[in-house]
Design a protein around this motif. Structure first.
Motif, PDB file in Angstrom:
ATOM      1  N   PHE A   1      -4.266   7.894  79.240  1.00  0.00           N
ATOM      2  CA  PHE A   1      -4.177   6.207  79.060  1.00  0.00           C
ATOM      3  C   PHE A   1      -2.508   5.021  78.321  1.00  0.00           C
ATOM      4  O   PHE A   1      -2.388   4.483  78.064  1.00  0.00           O
ATOM      5  CB  PHE A   1      -5.082   5.404  77.724  1.00  0.00           C
TER       6      PHE A   1
ATOM      7  N   MET B   1      -1.257   1.449  78.345  1.00  0.00           N
ATOM      8  CA  MET B   1      -0.682   1.242  77.084  1.00  0.00           C
ATOM      9  C   MET B   1       0.532   0.591  76.828  1.00  0.00           C
ATOM     10  O   MET B   1       1.375   0.105  76.189  1.00  0.00           O
ATOM     11  CB  MET B   1      -0.673   2.739  76.081  1.00  0.00           C
TER      12      MET B   1
ATOM     13  N   GLN C   1      -0.459  -4.025  68.870  1.00  0.00           N
ATOM     14  CA  GLN C   1      -1.343  -3.876  69.513  1.00  0.00           C
ATOM     15  C   GLN C   1      -1.658  -1.454  70.005  1.00  0.00           C
ATOM     16  O   GLN C   1      -2.744  -0.815  69.723  1.00  0.00           O
ATOM     17  CB  GLN C   1      -2.474  -4.301  71.457  1.00  0.00           C
ATOM     18  N   GLN C   2      -0.379  -1.450  70.353  1.00  0.00           N
ATOM     19  CA  GLN C   2      -0.270   0.208  70.699  1.00  0.00           C
ATOM     20  C   GLN C   2      -0.144   0.878  69.050  1.00  0.00           C
ATOM     21  O   GLN C   2      -1.240   1.914  69.319  1.00  0.00           O
ATOM     22  CB  GLN C   2       1.273   0.408  71.190  1.00  0.00           C
TER      23      GLN C   2
ATOM     24  N   ALA D   1      -3.829   1.321  68.590  1.00  0.00           N
ATOM     25  CA  ALA D   1      -4.405   2.496  69.516  1.00  0.00           C
ATOM     26  C   ALA D   1      -3.959   3.959  69.411  1.00  0.00           C
ATOM     27  O   ALA D   1      -4.462   4.872  69.139  1.00  0.00           O
ATOM     28  CB  ALA D   1      -3.578   2.599  70.858  1.00  0.00           C
TER      29      ALA D   1
ATOM     30  N   ALA E   1      -6.146   5.072  66.729  1.00  0.00           N
ATOM     31  CA  ALA E   1      -6.611   5.773  66.718  1.00  0.00           C
ATOM     32  C   ALA E   1      -7.097   6.439  67.289  1.00  0.00           C
ATOM     33  O   ALA E   1      -7.337   7.813  67.170  1.00  0.00           O
ATOM     34  CB  ALA E   1      -7.687   4.616  68.352  1.00  0.00           C
ATOM     35  N   LEU E   2      -6.216   6.966  67.713  1.00  0.00           N
ATOM     36  CA  LEU E   2      -5.369   8.545  68.704  1.00  0.00           C
ATOM     37  C   LEU E   2      -5.311   9.249  67.225  1.00  0.00           C
ATOM     38  O   LEU E   2      -6.118  10.325  67.212  1.00  0.00           O
ATOM     39  CB  LEU E   2      -4.523   8.138  69.522  1.00  0.00           C
TER      40      LEU E   2
END
Length: 101
Positions: free
Chosen positions: A27, A31, A38-39, A42, A45-46
């Motif tokens: 991704f 990204m 927003q990064q 992410a 989440a990672l």
């Protein structure tokens, strides 16, 4: 090396980090073009994904459940990410300018 330093099951961190690297490489192109906030989501989440993989392995081994502090690392990573992104972007721009001269 991380497994040796933390005296954990050999390959536990390697497994979770291999999954992390796969997801980041998959991704990465998408990204790069979203805003830093927003990064940061992410990244959260990672990092939560890494913790879930490690937790799954710990449960399979019969280890006790970690405390709530176990989940602080992904939150710290998310909070630091925008600043780290800006610092890395500045370093990238500086290296490009140095190459041109």
């Amino acid at each position: 090396l991380l497994d040796l330093l933390t005296a954990s099951l050999m390959g536990l961190h390697a497994l979770s980090l291999v999954v992390l690297v796969y997801l980041v490489r998959r991704f990465r192109a998408r990204m790069r073009f979203v805003p830093p906030w927003q990064q940061a989501l992410a990244v959260l989440a990672l990092l939560v994904n890494v913790r879930i993989i490690q937790l799954w392995a710990l449960v399979l081994l019969g280890e006790p459940m970690p405390s709530w502090r176990y989940w602080l690392a992904p939150l710290v990573g998310m909070a630091i990410w925008p600043w780290l992104f800006l610092a890395m972007d500045q370093a990238r721009l500086a290296s490009r300018q140095a190459e041109r001269q």
